[in-house]
Design a protein around this motif. Structure first.
Motif, PDB file in Angstrom:
ATOM      1  N   UNK A 256     -67.987  45.917  54.318  1.00  0.00           N
ATOM      2  CA  UNK A 256     -68.296  46.677  53.106  1.00  0.00           C
ATOM      3  C   UNK A 256     -68.391  45.649  51.983  1.00  0.00           C
ATOM      4  N   UNK A 257     -69.433  45.744  51.165  1.00  0.00           N
ATOM      5  CA  UNK A 257     -69.594  44.890  49.986  1.00  0.00           C
ATOM      6  C   UNK A 257     -69.599  45.802  48.760  1.00  0.00           C
ATOM      7  N   UNK A 258     -68.735  45.471  47.773  1.00  0.00           N
ATOM      8  CA  UNK A 258     -68.656  46.280  46.541  1.00  0.00           C
ATOM      9  C   UNK A 258     -68.651  45.369  45.320  1.00  0.00           C
TER      10      UNK A 258
ATOM     11  N   UNK B 179     -68.495  40.874  44.711  1.00  0.00           N
ATOM     12  CA  UNK B 179     -67.216  40.210  44.460  1.00  0.00           C
ATOM     13  C   UNK B 179     -66.089  40.782  45.308  1.00  0.00           C
ATOM     14  N   UNK B 180     -66.308  41.952  45.897  1.00  0.00           N
ATOM     15  CA  UNK B 180     -65.266  42.556  46.736  1.00  0.00           C
ATOM     16  C   UNK B 180     -65.822  42.778  48.140  1.00  0.00           C
TER      17      UNK B 180
ATOM     18  N   UNK C  87     -72.704  46.605  54.538  1.00  0.00           N
ATOM     19  CA  UNK C  87     -72.837  47.917  53.906  1.00  0.00           C
ATOM     20  C   UNK C  87     -72.521  47.794  52.426  1.00  0.00           C
ATOM     21  N   UNK C  88     -73.532  47.409  51.598  1.00  0.00           N
ATOM     22  CA  UNK C  88     -73.310  47.320  50.160  1.00  0.00           C
ATOM     23  C   UNK C  88     -73.301  48.731  49.566  1.00  0.00           C
ATOM     24  N   UNK C  89     -72.238  49.055  48.861  1.00  0.00           N
ATOM     25  CA  UNK C  89     -72.098  50.408  48.328  1.00  0.00           C
ATOM     26  C   UNK C  89     -71.708  50.350  46.851  1.00  0.00           C
ATOM     27  N   UNK C  90     -72.299  51.253  46.086  1.00  0.00           N
ATOM     28  CA  UNK C  90     -72.053  51.294  44.643  1.00  0.00           C
ATOM     29  C   UNK C  90     -70.869  52.215  44.332  1.00  0.00           C
TER      30      UNK C  90
END
Length: 168
Positions: free
Chosen positions: A112-114, A89-90, A36-39
């Motif tokens: 989660x990818x941030x 990176x997170x 779940x890449x989230x901005x």
């Protein structure tokens, strides 16, 4: 009973309380990841891909199976880079879900990818994946309208909606 690259079916004899033996067939599927890449603006990257099983385009998150020797996090990073062209990176593990309580055994790792860096996809010849970036609130609406229906994706989006995502 049957074995393929992604799953196997085993025949198991179970002994009940009355000492009667019951034949059971269980499916053991390779574990998978859902990313779940989230901005910062609470937009999520989804993918749209034709799935022959449903004979239509499916809106989903980036997902894939663990390869032998890979950790779930390594697989998540690999799949996000290949399918969506994003590095992050997170990373945070959101959940570990089982695909069902009986019959089928497979752990689904949700991440989660941030702090995203957008690059280019590295698709296999057989993949045709379109990237869809939408606000998280719109993704939630697509769950209730039936446009998003893959169980781990639904669970992950609803879990994201319940989190305070501003700090990490």
């Amino acid at each position: 009973v049957f074995k393929s690259e992604l799953f196997e079916i085993k025949e198991i004899k179970l002994k009940g309380l009355n000492d009667k033996t019951k034949l059971h067939h269980d499916i053991f599927r390779r574990d998978g990841v859902f990313v779940f890449p989230i901005t910062e603006k609470k937009e999520i990257y989804l993918i749209s891909e034709f799935r022959y099983f449903y004979n239509k385009e499916i809106l989903d998150v980036c997902a894939g199976f663990l390869e032998k020797g890979e950790s779930p996090l390594f697989t998540a990073k690999r799949e996000l880079k290949e399918e969506v062209g994003i590095t992050a990176t997170h990373w945070e593990e959101l959940a570990r879900l089982e695909i069902s309580a009986s019959l089928t055994k497979a752990t689904q790792y949700l991440f989660i990818a941030r702090d995203l860096e957008i690059g280019s996809q590295k698709l296999r010849e057989t993949e045709e994946i379109k990237i869809v970036k939408i606000p998280l609130k719109d993704a939630i609406q697509k769950i209730y309208s039936g446009e998003i229906f893959v169980a781990p994706t639904v669970a992950g989006i609803l879990m994201l909606a319940g989190l305070k995502l501003n700090s990490h």
